[in-house]
Enzyme design. Structure first.
Site, PDB file in Angstrom:
ATOM      1  N   ASP A 295       3.000   7.572   5.505  1.00 32.91           N
ATOM      2  CA  ASP A 295       4.194   8.180   6.065  1.00 32.91           C
ATOM      3  C   ASP A 295       3.949   8.925   7.393  1.00 32.91           C
ATOM      4  O   ASP A 295       4.666   8.722   8.373  1.00 32.91           O
ATOM      5  CB  ASP A 295       4.649   9.141   4.966  1.00 32.91           C
ATOM      6  CG  ASP A 295       5.934   9.801   5.279  1.00 32.91           C
ATOM      7  OD1 ASP A 295       6.945   9.100   5.238  1.00 32.91           O
ATOM      8  OD2 ASP A 295       5.905  11.005   5.588  1.00 32.91           O
TER       9      ASP A 295
ATOM     10  N   ASP B 223      -0.082   5.941  -2.399  1.00 31.79           N
ATOM     11  CA  ASP B 223       1.050   6.656  -2.987  1.00 31.79           C
ATOM     12  C   ASP B 223       2.292   5.788  -3.219  1.00 31.79           C
ATOM     13  O   ASP B 223       3.196   6.176  -3.950  1.00 31.79           O
ATOM     14  CB  ASP B 223       1.460   7.832  -2.094  1.00 31.79           C
ATOM     15  CG  ASP B 223       0.325   8.818  -1.877  1.00 31.79           C
ATOM     16  OD1 ASP B 223      -0.570   8.869  -2.730  1.00 31.79           O
ATOM     17  OD2 ASP B 223       0.336   9.532  -0.853  1.00 31.79           O
TER      18      ASP B 223
ATOM     19  N   ARG C  98      -7.364  12.567  10.841  1.00 29.12           N
ATOM     20  CA  ARG C  98      -6.090  13.203  11.163  1.00 29.12           C
ATOM     21  C   ARG C  98      -6.263  13.746  12.574  1.00 29.12           C
ATOM     22  O   ARG C  98      -7.332  14.223  12.942  1.00 29.12           O
ATOM     23  CB  ARG C  98      -5.770  14.274  10.137  1.00 29.12           C
ATOM     24  CG  ARG C  98      -5.752  13.655   8.734  1.00 29.12           C
ATOM     25  CD  ARG C  98      -4.837  14.342   7.758  1.00 29.12           C
ATOM     26  NE  ARG C  98      -4.259  13.404   6.794  1.00 29.12           N
ATOM     27  CZ  ARG C  98      -4.791  13.073   5.614  1.00 29.12           C
ATOM     28  NH1 ARG C  98      -5.932  13.598   5.230  1.00 29.12           N
ATOM     29  NH2 ARG C  98      -4.195  12.226   4.815  1.00 29.12           N
TER      30      ARG C  98
ATOM     31  N   ASP D  62       4.764   5.392  -1.325  1.00 28.51           N
ATOM     32  CA  ASP D  62       5.967   6.180  -1.027  1.00 28.51           C
ATOM     33  C   ASP D  62       6.680   5.745   0.257  1.00 28.51           C
ATOM     34  O   ASP D  62       7.407   6.532   0.856  1.00 28.51           O
ATOM     35  CB  ASP D  62       5.599   7.675  -0.959  1.00 28.51           C
ATOM     36  CG  ASP D  62       4.541   7.967   0.091  1.00 28.51           C
ATOM     37  OD1 ASP D  62       3.947   7.022   0.636  1.00 28.51           O
ATOM     38  OD2 ASP D  62       4.304   9.160   0.358  1.00 28.51           O
TER      39      ASP D  62
ATOM     40  N   THR E 274      -1.196   3.032   1.916  1.00 30.35           N
ATOM     41  CA  THR E 274      -1.311   4.296   1.181  1.00 30.35           C
ATOM     42  C   THR E 274      -1.302   4.002  -0.310  1.00 30.35           C
ATOM     43  O   THR E 274      -0.588   3.107  -0.760  1.00 30.35           O
ATOM     44  CB  THR E 274      -0.152   5.260   1.513  1.00 30.35           C
ATOM     45  OG1 THR E 274      -0.136   6.310   0.531  1.00 30.35           O
ATOM     46  CG2 THR E 274       1.204   4.586   1.483  1.00 30.35           C
TER      47      THR E 274
ATOM     48  N   ARG F 257       1.171  12.378  -3.789  1.00 26.79           N
ATOM     49  CA  ARG F 257       1.867  13.334  -2.925  1.00 26.79           C
ATOM     50  C   ARG F 257       3.206  13.688  -3.558  1.00 26.79           C
ATOM     51  O   ARG F 257       3.214  14.088  -4.698  1.00 26.79           O
ATOM     52  CB  ARG F 257       2.011  12.792  -1.520  1.00 26.79           C
ATOM     53  CG  ARG F 257       1.581  13.916  -0.575  1.00 26.79           C
ATOM     54  CD  ARG F 257       1.679  13.713   0.864  1.00 26.79           C
ATOM     55  NE  ARG F 257       1.102  12.542   1.432  1.00 26.79           N
ATOM     56  CZ  ARG F 257       0.917  12.412   2.744  1.00 26.79           C
ATOM     57  NH1 ARG F 257       1.254  13.399   3.534  1.00 26.79           N
ATOM     58  NH2 ARG F 257       0.410  11.327   3.242  1.00 26.79           N
TER      59      ARG F 257
ATOM     60  N   GLY G  74      -4.663   9.121   5.222  1.00 24.45           N
ATOM     61  CA  GLY G  74      -5.504   8.918   4.039  1.00 24.45           C
ATOM     62  C   GLY G  74      -5.931   7.465   3.932  1.00 24.45           C
ATOM     63  O   GLY G  74      -5.134   6.572   4.169  1.00 24.45           O
TER      64      GLY G  74
HETATM   65  P1  ADP Z   1      -0.636   9.606   6.244  1.00 24.74           P
HETATM   66  O1  ADP Z   1      -0.469   8.529   7.249  1.00 24.74           O
HETATM   67  O2  ADP Z   1      -1.605   9.224   5.192  1.00 24.74           O
HETATM   68  O3  ADP Z   1       0.691  10.074   5.698  1.00 24.74           O
HETATM   69  P2  ADP Z   1      -0.940  12.122   7.808  1.00 24.74           P
HETATM   70  O4  ADP Z   1       0.359  12.680   7.375  1.00 24.74           O
HETATM   71  O5  ADP Z   1      -2.117  12.997   7.763  1.00 24.74           O
HETATM   72  O6  ADP Z   1      -1.372  10.828   6.968  1.00 24.74           O
HETATM   73  O7  ADP Z   1      -0.779  11.582   9.304  1.00 24.74           O
HETATM   74  C1  ADP Z   1      -1.850  10.976   9.968  1.00 24.74           C
HETATM   75  C2  ADP Z   1      -1.806  11.260  11.444  1.00 24.74           C
HETATM   76  O8  ADP Z   1      -0.609  10.712  12.027  1.00 24.74           O
HETATM   77  C3  ADP Z   1      -1.763  12.730  11.822  1.00 24.74           C
HETATM   78  O9  ADP Z   1      -3.011  13.331  11.810  1.00 24.74           O
HETATM   79  C4  ADP Z   1      -1.216  12.644  13.251  1.00 24.74           C
HETATM   80  O10 ADP Z   1      -2.221  12.276  14.152  1.00 24.74           O
HETATM   81  C5  ADP Z   1      -0.217  11.497  13.128  1.00 24.74           C
HETATM   82  N1  ADP Z   1       1.138  12.049  12.907  1.00 24.74           N
HETATM   83  C6  ADP Z   1       1.714  12.395  11.737  1.00 24.74           C
HETATM   84  N2  ADP Z   1       2.956  12.893  11.919  1.00 24.74           N
HETATM   85  C7  ADP Z   1       3.180  12.868  13.262  1.00 24.74           C
HETATM   86  C8  ADP Z   1       4.254  13.259  14.113  1.00 24.74           C
HETATM   87  N3  ADP Z   1       5.376  13.780  13.610  1.00 24.74           N
HETATM   88  N4  ADP Z   1       4.102  13.101  15.452  1.00 24.74           N
HETATM   89  C9  ADP Z   1       2.978  12.563  15.958  1.00 24.74           C
HETATM   90  N5  ADP Z   1       1.933  12.188  15.211  1.00 24.74           N
HETATM   91  C10 ADP Z   1       2.014  12.330  13.895  1.00 24.74           C
END
Ligand code: ADP
Length: 323
Positions: A103, A128, A72, A130, A126, A172, A11
């Protein structure tokens, strides 16, 4: 380390551009070259990478969103995808990675750094707030101020019509935006995921905070499966406490936009410069945070544990001041 790759992922958050600028300029200042990777991990997998000079990050400190774009990326969740990402990095001569994101993005960085011999540094980006181990995250302060603006306006209508408003904010599974947004806007209560299993927060609010003698009430609800969101509470009030004139406002994505506040710009600048210091010191697999106004290195495993505590005294402040 000679060349740093930088990306924004997940995000978007106001202040990400200030962080990109800081990382780029600090790297160049220290004699390193910089490559911007577009669309988060997607750009690593597809090879959408461009050399960044100082002027590539001119005039962006004040701009919301991220000039590197964000996305993503499903491929990066697979070992094959990460192998392709690694191969592209090597091809581009990138030998360290700075990831700005939440996260999920830092979870990806942690796995990537474990699989391949690449120093990865994370910056908490972020709204959030968090991520554990840092007082605040890049974008949080701006989002909080956006929430204030909105709630101040909603208050005008709430007062004029003597209504009860449920305002849904992001976060979140974290209640920082809802709780601190409520305190700062003088709202009557906040319904946050941290207490979703402990108490019936609606019942408590009706009992403690909400009196019919008050001519309006605003309750901030954190958007989360754990709370059920603002609609859920509005329905409950209609069913369980008929007689109240209830309305719902969902602030949504407007909370993610806007020019970053001074706090977020300074935070992003400081963290971005510290990311380069960390790389020069040979650090790897850490998120850079600020704790008690000092720069700290937080291991990824700790930062993403998702149990950053809500301060109990803030909960009490809100309760005491909303009588
Ligand atoms: P944020 O960083 O805002 O929490 P997301 O949870 O959508 O956003 O994660 C962003 C991107 O990070 C995902 O689309 C993916 O490419 C990568 N990612 C997240 N979790 C994992 C994981 N467990 N293993 C590998 N890549 C990950």
């Amino acid at each position: 380390v000679k060349c740093i790759g930088i990306l924004t992922s997940g995000g978007d958050a106001p202040g990400m551009n200030a962080a990109i600028r800081a990382v780029t300029r600090a790297a160049i200042y220290n004699g390193l070259s910089v490559k911007g990777i577009y669309r988060g991990y997607k750009g690593l997998v597809t090879g959408e990478i461009k050399e960044f000079k100082s002027q590539n990050v001119s005039n962006i400190i004040q701009v919301g969103g991220t000039i590197l774009k964000t996305a993503r990326c499903k491929e990066f969740m697979t070992p094959e995808g990460r192998q392709t990402a690694y191969d592209n990095m090597k091809k581009e001569g990138i030998d360290a990675l700075v990831v700005i994101g939440g996260d999920g993005s830092l979870s990806g960085a942690r796995i990537f750094a474990q699989e391949f011999d690449i120093p990865c540094i994370g910056l908490p980006g972020t709204i959030d707030n968090d991520l554990y181990g840092t007082d605040t995250t890049i974008g949080y302060d701006t989002a909080l101020n956006t929430i204030l603006d909105a709630v101040d306006k909603i208050r005008d209508t709430a007062t004029s019509h003597e209504r009860l408003f449920f305002v849904e904010v992001m976060g979140r599974d974290a209640g920082f935006l809802a709780l601190n947004g409520a305190i700062a806007s003088g709202a009557e209560a906040a319904i946050i995921p941290e207490f979703s299993t402990e108490v019936d927060q609606l019942e408590e609010f009706i009992k403690n905070g909400f009196r019919k003698s008050k001519n309006s009430s605003i309750v901030l609800v954190a958007e989360s499966e754990l709370t059920g969101g603002a609609m859920h509470y509005a329905e409950r009030v209609k069913n369980e406490y008929p007689g109240y004139d209830v309305r719902v406002t969902i602030l949504g994505h407007l909370q993610r936009g806007g020019s970053p506040t001074a706090h977020d710009r300074i935070l992003a600048s400081r963290l971005g410069a510290a990311a380069i210091d960390a790389i020069m010191e040979g650090q790897r697999n850490v998120m850079i945070g600020i704790d008690h106004d000092e720069v700290v290195y937080v291991p990824f495993t700790k930062a993403i544990k998702n149990d950053k505590p809500i301060k109990k005294d803030l909960v009490n402040v809100l309760r005491e001041l909303s009588i």
